[in-house]
Design a protein around this motif. Structure first.
Motif, short mmCIF file in Angstrom:
data_model
loop_
_atom_site.label_atom_id
_atom_site.label_comp_id
_atom_site.label_asym_id
_atom_site.label_seq_id
_atom_site.Cartn_x
_atom_site.Cartn_y
_atom_site.Cartn_z
N TYR A 19 0.85 -1.19 0.00
CA TYR A 19 0.00 0.00 0.00
C TYR A 19 0.89 1.24 0.00
CZ TYR A 19 0.78 1.07 4.98
OH TYR A 19 1.35 1.42 6.18
N LYS A 20 0.24 2.39 -0.22
CA LYS A 20 0.95 3.66 -0.22
C LYS A 20 0.38 4.53 0.90
CE LYS A 20 1.56 5.74 -4.14
NZ LYS A 20 1.35 6.28 -5.50
N PRO A 21 1.11 4.66 2.03
CA PRO A 21 0.61 5.50 3.12
C PRO A 21 0.64 6.98 2.77
CG PRO A 21 2.77 4.59 3.67
CD PRO A 21 2.35 3.97 2.37
N SER A 22 1.48 7.36 1.82
CA SER A 22 1.51 8.74 1.32
C SER A 22 2.02 8.70 -0.12
CB SER A 22 2.41 9.62 2.20
OG SER A 22 3.75 9.17 2.16
N LYS A 23 1.89 9.81 -0.80
CA LYS A 23 2.28 9.88 -2.20
C LYS A 23 3.75 9.49 -2.39
CE LYS A 23 2.31 12.90 -6.19
NZ LYS A 23 2.00 14.20 -6.72
N GLY A 24 3.99 8.50 -3.25
CA GLY A 24 5.36 8.10 -3.58
C GLY A 24 6.02 7.15 -2.60
N LEU A 25 5.33 6.77 -1.54
CA LEU A 25 5.91 5.88 -0.54
C LEU A 25 5.22 4.52 -0.63
CD1 LEU A 25 7.80 5.52 1.93
CD2 LEU A 25 5.89 6.23 3.36
N PHE A 26 6.02 3.47 -0.78
CA PHE A 26 5.50 2.12 -0.88
C PHE A 26 5.89 1.35 0.38
CE2 PHE A 26 5.79 3.73 -5.10
CZ PHE A 26 4.73 3.16 -5.76
N ARG A 27 4.93 0.58 0.89
CA ARG A 27 5.13 -0.13 2.15
C ARG A 27 4.33 -1.42 2.14
NH1 ARG A 27 3.62 2.18 8.10
NH2 ARG A 27 5.19 0.99 9.19
N LEU A 28 4.84 -2.44 2.84
CA LEU A 28 4.10 -3.69 2.94
C LEU A 28 2.95 -3.54 3.93
CD1 LEU A 28 6.87 -6.45 2.98
CD2 LEU A 28 5.43 -5.73 1.08
N LEU A 29 1.81 -4.11 3.58
CA LEU A 29 0.62 -4.03 4.44
C LEU A 29 0.86 -4.61 5.82
CD1 LEU A 29 -2.52 -4.89 2.30
CD2 LEU A 29 -2.28 -3.02 3.91
N LYS A 30 1.70 -5.62 5.92
CA LYS A 30 1.92 -6.25 7.23
C LYS A 30 2.56 -5.28 8.23
CE LYS A 30 6.30 -8.67 6.63
NZ LYS A 30 6.89 -10.01 6.63
N TYR A 31 3.15 -4.19 7.75
CA TYR A 31 3.74 -3.20 8.65
C TYR A 31 2.79 -2.04 8.94
CZ TYR A 31 8.03 -5.71 7.59
OH TYR A 31 8.96 -6.68 7.45
#
Length: 80
Positions: free
Chosen positions: A62-74
């Protein structure tokens, strides 16, 4: 079973990198790290794969903010 596709290898590398960075990676950092992992990857292919991560793996990325990619498990580790 044959060799994985180029996009499959790029996606696998992106998920591997996001696993290593629980806080997530910005688009430019993710792109640079993927390209550095295999010089045979074409920059435009890497770019396309990164932008399709959310679409292809909505249950993992998912993207918590524009341009930032992160795993949902975190996601649960985000500060309130």
């Amino acid at each position: 079973m044959g060799r994985p596709t180029v996009t499959g290898r790029i996606n696998a590398k992106a998920l591997e990198l996001l696993e290593q960075y629980p806080a997530g990676l910005r688009w430019i950092e993710l792109r640079k790290r993927i390209e550095a992992s295999d010089r045979a990857f074409h920059p435009k292919t890497v770019n396309g794969c990164i932008w399709k991560l959310i679409e292809k793996y909505p249950d993992r990325v998912y993207k918590p903010s524009k341009g930032l990619f992160r795993l949902l498990k975190y996601r649960s580790a985000e500060p309130c």
